[in-house]
Write a protein that holds these residues in place. Structure first.
Motif, PDB file in Angstrom:
ATOM      1  N   LYS A 169     -10.914 -23.704  -3.638  1.00  0.00           N
ATOM      2  CA  LYS A 169     -10.271 -22.422  -3.390  1.00  0.00           C
ATOM      3  C   LYS A 169     -10.772 -21.421  -4.423  1.00  0.00           C
ATOM      4  O   LYS A 169     -10.998 -21.782  -5.577  1.00  0.00           O
ATOM      5  N   ALA A 170     -10.927 -20.179  -4.010  1.00  0.00           N
ATOM      6  CA  ALA A 170     -11.310 -19.104  -4.925  1.00  0.00           C
ATOM      7  C   ALA A 170     -10.286 -17.983  -4.785  1.00  0.00           C
ATOM      8  O   ALA A 170     -10.020 -17.521  -3.668  1.00  0.00           O
ATOM      9  N   ARG A 171      -9.718 -17.562  -5.895  1.00  0.00           N
ATOM     10  CA  ARG A 171      -8.710 -16.496  -5.868  1.00  0.00           C
ATOM     11  C   ARG A 171      -9.390 -15.134  -5.726  1.00  0.00           C
ATOM     12  O   ARG A 171     -10.292 -14.793  -6.498  1.00  0.00           O
ATOM     13  N   ILE A 172      -8.937 -14.370  -4.744  1.00  0.00           N
ATOM     14  CA  ILE A 172      -9.453 -13.015  -4.534  1.00  0.00           C
ATOM     15  C   ILE A 172      -8.506 -11.982  -5.138  1.00  0.00           C
ATOM     16  O   ILE A 172      -8.928 -11.037  -5.796  1.00  0.00           O
ATOM     17  N   GLY A 173      -7.219 -12.127  -4.896  1.00  0.00           N
ATOM     18  CA  GLY A 173      -6.262 -11.192  -5.469  1.00  0.00           C
ATOM     19  C   GLY A 173      -6.172  -9.900  -4.681  1.00  0.00           C
ATOM     20  O   GLY A 173      -6.392  -9.869  -3.478  1.00  0.00           O
ATOM     21  N   GLY A 174      -5.852  -8.806  -5.367  1.00  0.00           N
ATOM     22  CA  GLY A 174      -5.664  -7.532  -4.693  1.00  0.00           C
ATOM     23  C   GLY A 174      -5.928  -6.372  -5.617  1.00  0.00           C
ATOM     24  O   GLY A 174      -6.279  -6.551  -6.792  1.00  0.00           O
ATOM     25  N   GLY A 175      -5.768  -5.148  -5.089  1.00  0.00           N
ATOM     26  CA  GLY A 175      -6.023  -3.959  -5.886  1.00  0.00           C
ATOM     27  C   GLY A 175      -5.341  -2.740  -5.287  1.00  0.00           C
ATOM     28  O   GLY A 175      -4.909  -2.740  -4.126  1.00  0.00           O
ATOM     29  N   TRP A 176      -5.273  -1.686  -6.078  1.00  0.00           N
ATOM     30  CA  TRP A 176      -4.645  -0.438  -5.644  1.00  0.00           C
ATOM     31  C   TRP A 176      -5.605   0.398  -4.818  1.00  0.00           C
ATOM     32  O   TRP A 176      -6.810   0.402  -5.052  1.00  0.00           O
ATOM     33  N   THR A 177      -5.032   1.118  -3.851  1.00  0.00           N
ATOM     34  CA  THR A 177      -5.807   2.038  -3.037  1.00  0.00           C
ATOM     35  C   THR A 177      -4.918   3.210  -2.661  1.00  0.00           C
ATOM     36  O   THR A 177      -3.680   3.115  -2.711  1.00  0.00           O
ATOM     37  N   SER A 178      -5.538   4.325  -2.294  1.00  0.00           N
ATOM     38  CA  SER A 178      -4.780   5.546  -1.998  1.00  0.00           C
ATOM     39  C   SER A 178      -4.132   5.470  -0.622  1.00  0.00           C
ATOM     40  O   SER A 178      -4.583   4.724   0.261  1.00  0.00           O
ATOM     41  N   GLY A 179      -3.100   6.266  -0.432  1.00  0.00           N
ATOM     42  CA  GLY A 179      -2.481   6.390   0.873  1.00  0.00           C
ATOM     43  C   GLY A 179      -3.383   7.131   1.840  1.00  0.00           C
ATOM     44  O   GLY A 179      -4.436   7.672   1.472  1.00  0.00           O
ATOM     45  N   LYS A 180      -2.979   7.152   3.088  1.00  0.00           N
ATOM     46  CA  LYS A 180      -3.786   7.794   4.136  1.00  0.00           C
ATOM     47  C   LYS A 180      -3.941   9.282   3.878  1.00  0.00           C
ATOM     48  O   LYS A 180      -5.023   9.836   4.037  1.00  0.00           O
ATOM     49  N   PHE A 181      -2.853   9.936   3.454  1.00  0.00           N
ATOM     50  CA  PHE A 181      -2.875  11.361   3.167  1.00  0.00           C
ATOM     51  C   PHE A 181      -2.529  11.598   1.705  1.00  0.00           C
ATOM     52  O   PHE A 181      -1.983  10.722   1.034  1.00  0.00           O
ATOM     53  N   ALA A 182      -2.851  12.794   1.204  1.00  0.00           N
ATOM     54  CA  ALA A 182      -2.650  13.096  -0.217  1.00  0.00           C
ATOM     55  C   ALA A 182      -1.195  12.942  -0.630  1.00  0.00           C
ATOM     56  O   ALA A 182      -0.892  12.607  -1.783  1.00  0.00           O
ATOM     57  N   SER A 183      -0.267  13.180   0.297  1.00  0.00           N
ATOM     58  CA  SER A 183       1.149  13.091  -0.027  1.00  0.00           C
ATOM     59  C   SER A 183       1.672  11.660  -0.014  1.00  0.00           C
ATOM     60  O   SER A 183       2.812  11.399  -0.440  1.00  0.00           O
ATOM     61  N   ASP A 184       0.867  10.705   0.469  1.00  0.00           N
ATOM     62  CA  ASP A 184       1.310   9.311   0.553  1.00  0.00           C
ATOM     63  C   ASP A 184       1.224   8.627  -0.807  1.00  0.00           C
ATOM     64  O   ASP A 184       0.362   8.941  -1.630  1.00  0.00           O
ATOM     65  N   ALA A 185       2.090   7.661  -1.013  1.00  0.00           N
ATOM     66  CA  ALA A 185       2.061   6.878  -2.253  1.00  0.00           C
ATOM     67  C   ALA A 185       0.878   5.922  -2.250  1.00  0.00           C
ATOM     68  O   ALA A 185       0.375   5.529  -1.186  1.00  0.00           O
ATOM     69  N   ASN A 186       0.412   5.572  -3.464  1.00  0.00           N
ATOM     70  CA  ASN A 186      -0.623   4.548  -3.569  1.00  0.00           C
ATOM     71  C   ASN A 186      -0.086   3.214  -3.064  1.00  0.00           C
ATOM     72  O   ASN A 186       1.119   2.949  -3.091  1.00  0.00           O
TER      73      ASN A 186
END
Length: 242
Positions: free
Chosen positions: A46-63
């Motif tokens: 098994k290899a751990r991939i994990g996750g990361g932050w990304t922007s919302g669809k629109f500027a007003s959306d939360a990360n």
């Protein structure tokens, strides 16, 4: 498999070379294996991939925090020096080269945002060293922390299979669409890499020839664009919509 000028590429297990070059195997997107499926599967690593932050669809959306390996999560497969290697992107922003026998991660290249596409691998017909024998190409979201329209957005990139170092990145311009991401997997045909990006541009790139690209005080390389076609309206078009 080898890169030839036909989508009907033969996939073989014999010898070194690219075995699974892109999403669903070949440019035809119709490769489903070399025989019947095994009767049973057994996890060997098994290899751990994990996750990361990304922007919302629109500027007003939360990360948002995404985890996993992309819309398709399908790896490319290359045999080199008698050993098999997997290439796979993750939502932790990294494209990885993994030893298929042991699960050891040999390198990880950070794309600056969640990687959405399945990677594609192409062979340089005239390599000058082991470092440029194969290119691995993948697409990501626009770049975490970059606002829409930022000139630094370059969501489609190529890295060296041997080293994991970036070779080039393709600037993805803003159009009337709300995104500057690259979801798709490019395919190699007649010496060009063909890729569509979410803003609506479709490109035929020369992946083996690059030009300097300076933006916001940063120095990069960009591929030579041989063909391009906008399949969607521009930002100016959007302003004229009722």
């Amino acid at each position: 498999m080898s890169n030839v000028d036909s989508p009907a590429v033969t996939v073989t297990l014999r010898g070194d070379g690219i075995k699974m070059a892109t999403f669903l195997g070949t440019a035809s997107r119709r490769f489903y294996g070399l025989g019947p499926a095994p009767r049973r599967l057994q996890v060997i690593w098994k290899a751990r991939i994990g996750g990361g932050w990304t922007s919302g669809k629109f500027a007003s959306d939360a990360n948002m925090y995404w985890s996993g390996t992309g819309w398709t999560g399908m790896p490319a497969l290359v045999q080199d020096g008698g050993k098999l290697y997997l290439l796979i992107g993750g939502y932790d922003h990294k494209l990885r080269k993994i030893d298929a026998a042991t699960g050891a991660i040999l390198w990880a290249c950070d794309f600056g945002d969640v990687i959405k596409s399945s990677p594609s691998v192409i062979a340089d017909p005239h390599p000058t060293s082991a470092a440029d024998k194969y290119l691995v190409l993948a697409g990501a979201r626009r770049g975490f922390g970059l606002a829409m329209g930022d000139p630094r957005i370059a969501s489609y990139r190529a890295v060296s299979f041997a080293t994991g170092n970036e070779v080039w990145r393709l600037p993805v311009p803003r159009t009337r669409n709300y995104t500057q991401d690259t979801d798709g997997s490019g395919f190699f045909l007649d010496g060009l890499d063909y890729i569509g990006v979410e803003p609506g541009w479709f490109y035929g790139l020369d992946p083996f020839h690059t030009r300097p690209w300076q933006v916001a005080g940063q120095n990069h390389r960009r591929p030579v664009v041989v063909h391009s076609k906008l399949l969607l309206g521009t930002a100016a078009d959007a302003a004229r919509d009722p």
